[in-house]
Design an enzyme around this catalytic site. Sequence first.
Site, short mmCIF file in Angstrom:
data_model
loop_
_atom_site.label_atom_id
_atom_site.label_comp_id
_atom_site.label_asym_id
_atom_site.label_seq_id
_atom_site.Cartn_x
_atom_site.Cartn_y
_atom_site.Cartn_z
N ASP A 45 0.73 -1.08 -0.03
CA ASP A 45 0.05 0.02 -0.04
C ASP A 45 1.00 1.06 0.02
OD1 ASP A 45 -2.63 -1.11 0.22
OD2 ASP A 45 -2.26 -1.73 2.18
N ASN A 120 -5.21 8.15 1.93
CA ASN A 120 -5.63 7.42 3.13
C ASN A 120 -5.85 8.39 4.31
OD1 ASN A 120 -4.78 4.91 2.60
ND2 ASN A 120 -3.06 4.74 3.64
N ARG A 146 -7.39 18.61 23.01
CA ARG A 146 -5.99 18.45 23.48
C ARG A 146 -5.40 17.05 23.80
NH1 ARG A 146 -8.56 22.51 26.26
NH2 ARG A 146 -7.56 24.25 26.51
N ASP A 148 -2.53 14.13 21.56
CA ASP A 148 -1.24 13.60 20.86
C ASP A 148 -1.57 14.21 19.22
OD1 ASP A 148 -0.25 12.57 23.04
OD2 ASP A 148 0.30 10.70 22.22
N SER A 156 -11.12 4.45 2.08
CA SER A 156 -10.21 3.52 2.10
C SER A 156 -9.01 3.50 2.95
CB SER A 156 -9.80 3.69 0.49
OG SER A 156 -9.13 4.85 0.03
N THR A 159 -8.76 1.61 6.86
CA THR A 159 -8.04 0.62 7.36
C THR A 159 -6.85 0.87 7.81
OG1 THR A 159 -7.91 0.06 5.15
CG2 THR A 159 -10.02 -1.10 6.10
N LYS A 163 -7.78 2.92 11.72
CA LYS A 163 -8.09 1.73 12.41
C LYS A 163 -7.27 1.44 13.80
CE LYS A 163 -9.13 -3.06 11.60
NZ LYS A 163 -8.60 -3.72 13.05
P1 NAP Z 1 4.49 2.24 6.90
O1 NAP Z 1 4.74 2.65 8.35
O2 NAP Z 1 5.87 1.60 6.12
O3 NAP Z 1 3.62 0.92 6.83
C1 NAP Z 1 2.51 1.10 7.49
C2 NAP Z 1 1.54 0.04 7.26
O4 NAP Z 1 0.26 0.61 6.86
C3 NAP Z 1 1.64 -0.99 6.24
O5 NAP Z 1 1.73 -2.11 6.60
C4 NAP Z 1 1.02 -0.42 4.97
O6 NAP Z 1 0.62 -1.61 3.90
C5 NAP Z 1 -0.29 -0.20 5.71
N1 NAP Z 1 -1.38 0.51 5.10
C6 NAP Z 1 -1.20 1.59 4.12
N2 NAP Z 1 -2.32 1.97 3.85
C7 NAP Z 1 -3.28 1.32 4.14
C8 NAP Z 1 -4.66 1.11 4.08
N3 NAP Z 1 -5.33 2.10 3.40
N4 NAP Z 1 -5.24 0.15 4.65
C9 NAP Z 1 -4.68 -0.77 5.26
N5 NAP Z 1 -3.43 -0.82 5.57
C10 NAP Z 1 -2.58 0.15 4.93
O7 NAP Z 1 4.06 3.43 6.17
P2 NAP Z 1 3.72 3.60 4.49
O8 NAP Z 1 3.85 2.24 3.76
O9 NAP Z 1 4.46 4.70 3.91
O10 NAP Z 1 2.12 3.84 4.70
C11 NAP Z 1 1.65 4.88 5.24
C12 NAP Z 1 0.48 4.71 5.82
O11 NAP Z 1 0.86 3.98 6.90
C13 NAP Z 1 -0.07 5.98 6.43
O12 NAP Z 1 -1.04 6.44 5.51
C14 NAP Z 1 -1.14 5.29 7.55
O13 NAP Z 1 -2.38 4.94 7.01
C15 NAP Z 1 -0.32 4.19 7.71
N6 NAP Z 1 0.14 4.16 9.35
C16 NAP Z 1 -0.32 3.62 10.22
C17 NAP Z 1 0.14 3.87 11.47
C18 NAP Z 1 -0.66 3.04 12.64
O14 NAP Z 1 -1.52 1.85 12.28
N7 NAP Z 1 -0.12 3.17 13.81
C19 NAP Z 1 1.10 4.64 11.87
C20 NAP Z 1 1.21 5.70 10.86
C21 NAP Z 1 1.16 5.27 9.57
P3 NAP Z 1 1.75 -2.26 3.11
O15 NAP Z 1 2.47 -3.10 3.98
O16 NAP Z 1 0.92 -3.18 2.11
O17 NAP Z 1 2.61 -1.16 2.34
#
Ligand code: NAP
Length: 267
Positions: A45, A120, A146, A148, A156, A159, A163
């Site tokens: 993703d 996202n 107030r 983080d 889309s 998730t 989530k």
């Molecule tokens: P990353 O930190 O390397 O990966 C974050 C994870 O989120 C990867 O497993 C990625 O899937 C998954 N992901 C991204 N978009 C998704 C979606 N629409 N639905 C379900 N899972 C998704 O960062 P990155 O690869 O550059 O992706 C950036 C995204 O990470 C942000 O847009 C945010 O949604 C997500 N993120 C999540 C958290 C958290 O859950 N605490 C924190 C920061 C960011 P793949 O392994 O297939 O790439």
Amino acid sequence: MKYALLDRGDPLSRELSEQFHSLAAAKGLTPDDTSPDLVLSIGGDGTLLQAFHRYRDQVKRVAFVGVHTGHLGFYADWQKNELAELVELIATKEPREVKYPLLQIEIISDTSATSYLALNEFTLKSVDGTLVAGININDEPFEMFRGDGIVISSPSGSTGYNKSLGGAVIHPSIEGLQIAEIASINNRVYRTLGSSVILPKHHHCDIVPDPEEPLFVGIDHLVLQMTGVRSIICRVAQEKITFARYRPYTFWNRVREAFIGSGTDKV
Ligand code: NAP
């Protein structure tokens, strides 16, 4: 058919990229990074997010397809061993076009108003610690936040980061945006709603931070540092992202496979 291809850069994704180019050449598909009809992402993703941002100025005319190489691959519905079938279908079949909502974020500072598209989510955090910001819904004050940070996600994107914060998973056919809190402070003095909120397309929310406060502004995987921000207007964008579907795809199967597993346990 002109296509552009982005891969994650790891050895497997690079190898699949090479394979794709050879298979595509044999079928008469033309690589074109400048003005493609179809943008392929090979990786996960995160790779599709990069592909979206590279071509966001052409989002009204390009379609996206994702091949995943082992990670979650929410936006990537093709497996690494299906490249030949995918290329054959691209060369011979008219895909079904599925459109997902995007977010439009307008950041207004003392000197400028800049608009961004997110696939996202949009994330706001304070550089120095606790974020303090007013949240208005449809120009009416809703709460003083107030904590983080705040995450505003697309359906889309629900998730993704959303989530992990306990936000709801929303089907991408629902045009709306979701506001989720990151560790809000809730006690006798400070109070927020405490649950995530889903707004329909015709509503918008404004975040009003202290303009003196340095902020981290996240647009999908991109993070910017800003000061002097007076308000941030978040709404469902007019533009949508188009995915080219060459075979059936079920969002809820994807959710189950990604988060629950495909076990056959019966109740
Ligand atoms: P990353 O930190 O390397 O990966 C974050 C994870 O989120 C990867 O497993 C990625 O899937 C998954 N992901 C991204 N978009 C998704 C979606 N629409 N639905 C379900 N899972 C998704 O960062 P990155 O690869 O550059 O992706 C950036 C995204 O990470 C942000 O847009 C945010 O949604 C997500 N993120 C999540 C958290 C958290 O859950 N605490 C924190 C920061 C960011 P793949 O392994 O297939 O790439």
